[in-house]
Design a protein around this motif. Sequence first.
Motif, mmCIF file in Angstrom:
data_model
loop_
_atom_site.group_PDB
_atom_site.id
_atom_site.type_symbol
_atom_site.label_atom_id
_atom_site.label_comp_id
_atom_site.label_asym_id
_atom_site.label_seq_id
_atom_site.Cartn_x
_atom_site.Cartn_y
_atom_site.Cartn_z
ATOM 1 N N GLY A 199 44.709 45.476 35.908
ATOM 2 C CA GLY A 199 43.951 45.339 34.439
ATOM 3 C C GLY A 199 43.353 43.799 34.324
ATOM 4 O O GLY A 199 42.054 43.933 33.790
ATOM 5 N N VAL A 200 43.462 42.889 34.814
ATOM 6 C CA VAL A 200 42.995 41.590 34.930
ATOM 7 C C VAL A 200 41.620 41.649 35.576
ATOM 8 O O VAL A 200 40.605 41.355 34.875
ATOM 9 N N LEU A 201 41.592 42.251 36.422
ATOM 10 C CA LEU A 201 40.333 42.503 37.274
ATOM 11 C C LEU A 201 39.402 43.447 36.695
ATOM 12 O O LEU A 201 38.163 43.297 36.646
ATOM 13 N N GLU A 202 39.899 44.429 36.070
ATOM 14 C CA GLU A 202 39.228 45.436 35.458
ATOM 15 C C GLU A 202 38.507 44.766 34.264
ATOM 16 O O GLU A 202 37.498 45.119 33.742
ATOM 17 N N SER A 203 39.193 43.954 33.363
ATOM 18 C CA SER A 203 38.793 43.456 32.144
ATOM 19 C C SER A 203 37.923 42.099 32.363
ATOM 20 O O SER A 203 36.983 42.133 31.567
ATOM 21 N N ALA B 181 35.616 47.828 49.830
ATOM 22 C CA ALA B 181 35.420 48.130 48.673
ATOM 23 C C ALA B 181 34.940 49.617 48.917
ATOM 24 O O ALA B 181 35.448 50.707 48.119
ATOM 25 N N ILE B 182 33.861 49.847 49.716
ATOM 26 C CA ILE B 182 33.286 51.065 50.091
ATOM 27 C C ILE B 182 34.413 51.990 50.842
ATOM 28 O O ILE B 182 34.531 53.230 50.290
ATOM 29 N N GLY B 183 35.262 51.322 51.318
ATOM 30 C CA GLY B 183 36.393 51.981 52.198
ATOM 31 C C GLY B 183 37.329 52.673 51.111
ATOM 32 O O GLY B 183 37.903 53.521 51.260
ATOM 33 N N MET B 184 37.491 51.924 49.948
ATOM 34 C CA MET B 184 38.380 52.299 48.944
ATOM 35 C C MET B 184 38.024 53.352 48.320
ATOM 36 O O MET B 184 38.808 54.154 47.681
ATOM 37 N N VAL B 185 36.634 53.390 48.210
ATOM 38 C CA VAL B 185 35.862 54.494 47.504
ATOM 39 C C VAL B 185 36.223 55.759 48.236
ATOM 40 O O VAL B 185 36.565 56.893 47.730
ATOM 41 N N VAL B 186 36.006 55.506 49.567
ATOM 42 C CA VAL B 186 36.266 56.895 50.503
ATOM 43 C C VAL B 186 37.914 57.318 50.394
ATOM 44 O O VAL B 186 38.098 58.429 50.088
ATOM 45 N N ALA B 187 38.803 56.500 50.244
ATOM 46 C CA ALA B 187 40.143 56.619 50.130
ATOM 47 C C ALA B 187 40.482 57.153 48.796
ATOM 48 O O ALA B 187 41.354 58.106 48.869
ATOM 49 N N GLY B 188 39.795 56.798 47.967
ATOM 50 C CA GLY B 188 40.016 57.244 46.713
ATOM 51 C C GLY B 188 39.824 58.872 46.540
ATOM 52 O O GLY B 188 40.683 59.420 46.056
ATOM 53 N N ARG B 189 38.471 59.280 47.155
ATOM 54 C CA ARG B 189 38.173 60.509 47.144
ATOM 55 C C ARG B 189 39.264 61.374 48.029
ATOM 56 O O ARG B 189 39.686 62.440 47.336
ATOM 57 N N ARG C 228 36.707 53.531 40.806
ATOM 58 C CA ARG C 228 35.227 52.943 41.119
ATOM 59 C C ARG C 228 34.660 51.946 40.232
ATOM 60 O O ARG C 228 33.987 51.321 40.506
ATOM 61 N N GLU C 229 35.144 52.260 38.985
ATOM 62 C CA GLU C 229 34.508 51.303 37.751
ATOM 63 C C GLU C 229 35.110 49.868 38.054
ATOM 64 O O GLU C 229 34.504 48.841 37.733
ATOM 65 N N ALA C 230 36.218 49.821 38.564
ATOM 66 C CA ALA C 230 37.019 48.505 38.958
ATOM 67 C C ALA C 230 36.018 47.885 39.797
ATOM 68 O O ALA C 230 35.974 46.392 39.992
ATOM 69 N N ILE C 231 35.656 48.555 40.754
ATOM 70 C CA ILE C 231 35.145 47.877 42.235
ATOM 71 C C ILE C 231 33.729 47.784 41.462
ATOM 72 O O ILE C 231 33.152 46.516 41.918
ATOM 73 N N GLU C 232 32.935 48.470 40.872
ATOM 74 C CA GLU C 232 31.667 48.136 40.242
ATOM 75 C C GLU C 232 31.614 46.882 39.367
ATOM 76 O O GLU C 232 30.748 45.802 39.384
ATOM 77 N N ARG C 233 32.844 46.710 38.759
ATOM 78 C CA ARG C 233 32.980 45.676 37.702
ATOM 79 C C ARG C 233 32.991 44.073 38.540
ATOM 80 O O ARG C 233 32.712 43.214 37.828
ATOM 81 N N LEU C 234 33.364 44.112 39.725
ATOM 82 C CA LEU C 234 33.489 43.125 40.416
ATOM 83 C C LEU C 234 32.107 42.653 41.047
ATOM 84 O O LEU C 234 32.036 41.904 41.811
ATOM 85 N N GLY C 235 31.163 43.781 41.026
ATOM 86 C CA GLY C 235 30.032 43.525 41.668
ATOM 87 C C GLY C 235 30.150 43.956 43.107
ATOM 88 O O GLY C 235 29.108 43.608 43.920
#
Length: 342
Positions: A187-191, A249-257, A272-279
Amino acid sequence: MDRFLIHDRSEIVVGRGIDHVLPPSERRTAALIVAQPSVAALATAMAAALDVPAQVEIVPDGDAAKTLAVAETLYEAGNVMGLTRHDTVIGVGGGAVTDLAGFVAATYLRGVESVLVPTTTLAAVDAAIGGKTAVNVGGKNLVGAFHLPSRVIVDLDVLDALPVPVRREGLAEALKAGLIGDRSLLGVLESDGIDAPLDEVVPAAIAVKVGVVNDDLTETGRRAILNYGHTAGHAIELAAGISHGDAVAIGMVVAGRVSRLVTGFDDEDRQREAIERLGLPVAAPDCDPTEIVRLVHLDKKRDRSGLRMVLLQKIARPVVETVAEPVLAQGLDVVGVEYPPR
Ligand SMILES: NC(=O)c1ccc[n+]([C@@H]2O[C@H](COP(=O)([O-])OP(=O)(O)OC[C@H]3O[C@@H](n4cnc5c(N)ncnc54)[C@H](O)[C@@H]3O)[C@@H](O)[C@H]2O)c1
Ligand SMILES: [Zn+2]
């Protein structure tokens, strides 16, 4: 100040400022400080403030330090100093140095005390925590030992001063920690994204790793969940030559799907949004898909079972599952890697 303990003998202190570097010891006579060029001044100041004589050895930057040749120069420095079994090796720097200093401490005189002062977010939340040490021989981290540091000191003032790309590297691992084990960290990283307060993020991410390591010090079972995002991540890191944080980060996108397909994980978009939020990136750069798949399978061969991946059932509920090739292919497709014909 936050304080954690691993197996009652390895203390992790997170705060602002660095005092009490060395745990109390009656028999210590000297310390060997191993540091990166970027933190040479910090290491020199630390040497002057210790209550035993200390020598600073500056090693090459990054993974160029993680070699047996560099380790040997440190053993020789220990010989010249007359370092004894009761003395201490202190590693000051990013994960490359904490891995190297830990390895030298694990092996010199069959093992001396180590103290680690991680100065990157990645080293603070990951590399310096949990007692894995290594050098690279042929492949990455192929020679090493489990050796718990007696103390790890994380100075948040040092981490706050890091350049953004170095800060982001560690936040990728902190995000991983949130996803596998701590909803409020997520939550902290998302916000707050890259500006998330390290006073909250670093202790929370360390707590996740400490919890897992305390259950499974030598990686026989549960410690595997720390590899979330790392199966495809490592392969993409090597094939594309990108940073570890970006690759995870990319690996987590793969693992997410793959998670969605295998376990019904329904927070793929949120992740995915949380990853993008961190740039951090959510797609792989142009690289050879055949190479990526070869590297994923190289990982698997060392395991001798089918392809096993850490997946999420839900946020903070990781599982390890066998993944069929067509499912992995769908995961890789999401990051723009087209599975080659085999
Ligand atoms: N042992 C483990 O469990 C474990 C876990 C994760 C990663 N690792 C290892 O950690 C290493 C990666 O760690 P890293 O990302 O910290 O890399 P790193 O040690 O190469 O540091 C990254 C960069 O940050 C610079 N730096 C360090 N402190 C700085 C400061 N205070 N100010 C400005 N720049 C600074 C370094 O000089 C370097 O150029 C890899 O070798 C990896 O294998 C180990
Ligand atoms: Zn990692």
